[in-house]
Design a protein around this motif. Sequence first.
Motif, PDB file in Angstrom:
ATOM      1  N   GLN A 128       0.962  -1.271   0.092  1.00 52.89           N
ATOM      2  CA  GLN A 128      -0.148  -0.062   0.148  1.00 52.89           C
ATOM      3  C   GLN A 128       0.787   1.261  -0.079  1.00 52.89           C
ATOM      4  O   GLN A 128       0.686   2.052  -0.703  1.00 52.89           O
ATOM      5  N   GLU A 129       2.125   1.350   0.786  1.00 53.96           N
ATOM      6  CA  GLU A 129       2.753   2.246   0.688  1.00 53.96           C
ATOM      7  C   GLU A 129       3.569   2.547  -0.533  1.00 53.96           C
ATOM      8  O   GLU A 129       3.631   3.516  -0.993  1.00 53.96           O
ATOM      9  N   HIS A 154       3.889   5.870  -5.433  1.00 48.78           N
ATOM     10  CA  HIS A 154       4.077   6.052  -6.988  1.00 48.78           C
ATOM     11  C   HIS A 154       2.881   5.757  -7.799  1.00 48.78           C
ATOM     12  O   HIS A 154       3.059   5.373  -8.947  1.00 48.78           O
ATOM     13  N   LYS A 155       1.433   5.934  -7.343  1.00 52.53           N
ATOM     14  CA  LYS A 155       0.419   5.607  -7.928  1.00 52.53           C
ATOM     15  C   LYS A 155       0.240   6.451  -9.090  1.00 52.53           C
ATOM     16  O   LYS A 155      -0.627   6.189 -10.137  1.00 52.53           O
ATOM     17  N   ASP A 156       0.919   7.381  -9.407  1.00 49.40           N
ATOM     18  CA  ASP A 156       1.242   8.209 -10.903  1.00 49.40           C
ATOM     19  C   ASP A 156       1.743   7.288 -11.750  1.00 49.40           C
ATOM     20  O   ASP A 156       1.637   7.638 -13.013  1.00 49.40           O
ATOM     21  N   CYS A 193      -8.483  -6.968   3.797  1.00 45.15           N
ATOM     22  CA  CYS A 193      -7.478  -6.039   3.208  1.00 45.15           C
ATOM     23  C   CYS A 193      -7.838  -4.749   3.620  1.00 45.15           C
ATOM     24  O   CYS A 193      -6.905  -3.938   4.067  1.00 45.15           O
ATOM     25  N   GLU A 194      -9.054  -4.273   3.614  1.00 42.86           N
ATOM     26  CA  GLU A 194      -9.197  -2.999   3.857  1.00 42.86           C
ATOM     27  C   GLU A 194      -9.352  -2.733   5.277  1.00 42.86           C
ATOM     28  O   GLU A 194      -8.605  -1.666   5.866  1.00 42.86           O
ATOM     29  N   VAL A 195      -9.687  -3.410   6.128  1.00 42.92           N
ATOM     30  CA  VAL A 195      -9.829  -3.394   7.644  1.00 42.92           C
ATOM     31  C   VAL A 195      -8.335  -3.465   8.349  1.00 42.92           C
ATOM     32  O   VAL A 195      -8.064  -2.667   9.051  1.00 42.92           O
ATOM     33  N   ASN A 196      -7.400  -4.333   8.033  1.00 45.68           N
ATOM     34  CA  ASN A 196      -6.468  -4.562   8.604  1.00 45.68           C
ATOM     35  C   ASN A 196      -5.165  -3.781   8.073  1.00 45.68           C
ATOM     36  O   ASN A 196      -4.219  -3.552   8.728  1.00 45.68           O
ATOM     37  N   TYR A 197      -5.390  -3.308   6.610  1.00 43.37           N
ATOM     38  CA  TYR A 197      -4.199  -2.871   5.943  1.00 43.37           C
ATOM     39  C   TYR A 197      -4.817  -1.707   5.242  1.00 43.37           C
ATOM     40  O   TYR A 197      -3.712  -0.937   4.517  1.00 43.37           O
ATOM     41  N   GLY A 198      -5.805  -1.263   5.053  1.00 43.51           N
ATOM     42  CA  GLY A 198      -6.165  -0.116   4.267  1.00 43.51           C
ATOM     43  C   GLY A 198      -6.014  -0.064   2.868  1.00 43.51           C
ATOM     44  O   GLY A 198      -5.823   0.788   2.434  1.00 43.51           O
ATOM     45  N   VAL A 199      -6.067  -1.242   2.222  1.00 44.24           N
ATOM     46  CA  VAL A 199      -5.675  -1.685   0.938  1.00 44.24           C
ATOM     47  C   VAL A 199      -6.739  -0.609  -0.067  1.00 44.24           C
ATOM     48  O   VAL A 199      -7.899  -0.988   0.074  1.00 44.24           O
ATOM     49  N   PHE A 213       7.798  -7.543 -19.465  1.00 39.49           N
ATOM     50  CA  PHE A 213       8.420  -8.084 -18.198  1.00 39.49           C
ATOM     51  C   PHE A 213       9.689  -7.542 -17.780  1.00 39.49           C
ATOM     52  O   PHE A 213      10.480  -7.456 -18.466  1.00 39.49           O
ATOM     53  N   ILE A 214       9.775  -7.005 -16.747  1.00 40.78           N
ATOM     54  CA  ILE A 214      11.211  -6.724 -15.980  1.00 40.78           C
ATOM     55  C   ILE A 214      11.835  -7.837 -15.277  1.00 40.78           C
ATOM     56  O   ILE A 214      12.900  -8.252 -15.389  1.00 40.78           O
ATOM     57  N   ASP A 215      11.054  -8.391 -14.268  1.00 38.20           N
ATOM     58  CA  ASP A 215      11.899  -9.126 -13.369  1.00 38.20           C
ATOM     59  C   ASP A 215      10.774  -9.692 -12.136  1.00 38.20           C
ATOM     60  O   ASP A 215       9.693  -9.039 -12.200  1.00 38.20           O
ATOM     61  N   TYR A 216      11.166 -10.664 -11.343  1.00 42.60           N
ATOM     62  CA  TYR A 216      10.568 -11.109 -10.305  1.00 42.60           C
ATOM     63  C   TYR A 216      11.244 -11.286  -9.073  1.00 42.60           C
ATOM     64  O   TYR A 216      12.429 -11.175  -9.236  1.00 42.60           O
ATOM     65  N   TYR A 217      10.469 -11.089  -7.956  1.00 39.75           N
ATOM     66  CA  TYR A 217      11.261 -11.011  -6.713  1.00 39.75           C
ATOM     67  C   TYR A 217      10.438 -11.807  -5.830  1.00 39.75           C
ATOM     68  O   TYR A 217       9.361 -11.986  -5.575  1.00 39.75           O
ATOM     69  N   PHE A 218      11.443 -12.630  -4.812  1.00 38.94           N
ATOM     70  CA  PHE A 218      10.895 -13.666  -4.089  1.00 38.94           C
ATOM     71  C   PHE A 218      10.301 -12.942  -2.886  1.00 38.94           C
ATOM     72  O   PHE A 218      10.289 -11.438  -2.752  1.00 38.94           O
ATOM     73  N   SER A 219       9.445 -13.600  -2.274  1.00 35.34           N
ATOM     74  CA  SER A 219       8.761 -13.078  -1.026  1.00 35.34           C
ATOM     75  C   SER A 219       9.368 -12.431   0.086  1.00 35.34           C
ATOM     76  O   SER A 219       9.061 -11.303   0.455  1.00 35.34           O
ATOM     77  N   ILE A 220      10.533 -12.694  -0.025  1.00 31.34           N
ATOM     78  CA  ILE A 220      11.425 -11.986   1.226  1.00 31.34           C
ATOM     79  C   ILE A 220      11.885 -10.639   0.555  1.00 31.34           C
ATOM     80  O   ILE A 220      12.414  -9.925   1.513  1.00 31.34           O
ATOM     81  N   THR A 221      11.473 -10.111  -0.618  1.00 31.97           N
ATOM     82  CA  THR A 221      11.777  -8.898  -0.946  1.00 31.97           C
ATOM     83  C   THR A 221      10.670  -8.068  -0.443  1.00 31.97           C
ATOM     84  O   THR A 221       9.670  -8.124  -1.053  1.00 31.97           O
ATOM     85  N   SER A 222      11.219  -6.895   0.125  1.00 31.82           N
ATOM     86  CA  SER A 222      10.215  -5.903   0.620  1.00 31.82           C
ATOM     87  C   SER A 222       9.761  -5.031  -0.421  1.00 31.82           C
ATOM     88  O   SER A 222      10.300  -4.755  -1.324  1.00 31.82           O
ATOM     89  N   PRO A 223       8.322  -4.841  -0.387  1.00 32.25           N
ATOM     90  CA  PRO A 223       7.628  -3.877  -1.467  1.00 32.25           C
ATOM     91  C   PRO A 223       8.564  -2.724  -1.676  1.00 32.25           C
ATOM     92  O   PRO A 223       8.538  -2.115  -2.731  1.00 32.25           O
ATOM     93  N   MET A 224       8.969  -2.162  -0.809  1.00 28.52           N
ATOM     94  CA  MET A 224       9.572  -0.856  -0.812  1.00 28.52           C
ATOM     95  C   MET A 224      11.204  -1.065  -1.125  1.00 28.52           C
ATOM     96  O   MET A 224      11.900  -0.022  -1.066  1.00 28.52           O
TER      97      MET A 224
END
Length: 177
Positions: free
Chosen positions: A66-67, A72-74, A101-107, A157-168
């Motif tokens: 969400q962050e 970067h939503k533009d 998603c909405e209640v716990n993380y404001g998605v 397609f650019i790339d993929y990232y495993f689960s341990i990769t933080s969204p930020m």
Amino acid sequence: MNPFKTFMGTLFSKSSNKMEKTSIYDIKINALNGKPLELSAFKDKYILFVNVASKCGFTPQYKGLQELYDTHKDKLVVIGVPCNQFGKQEPGNAQEIESFCEVNYGVTFQITEKIDVKGANQHPLYTWLTQKQLNGKSNSKVKWNFQKYLVNPEGEFIDYYFSITSPMSTKIAKYLK
């Protein structure tokens, strides 16, 4: 009508019976509310696809997703793709997933219908994301929840990232500057 068979039928060359690179914008998937989600509506933006689950150790990444989206939503669309294939960690129905998603993380970013991201019933979106002959870049396997796939504004397609990769992570953010 089976959307997977229809999609796969469009990928085979009549002369060679080989799958060929195709556009992500041609793939059909529904939003969580069951209405069609047109990926072509996101042309000219990066798209980050993430297979999500509400009962996973990586579930707190919803906050980072969400962050990332808010920052970067533009130029970025985040699309959460619920999947129950890893430890049965996404057992909910559409309403339960949306509420969680909405209640716990404001998605506020887009969430799709629940799909399979691997195996015999793999959704065409993940067939494209994980097969080099379709995405033109690399093969991969979805290892766990919250694996991320990044597509550029031209639908490449650019790339993929495993689960341990933080969204930020700078691995992702470097493309959004």
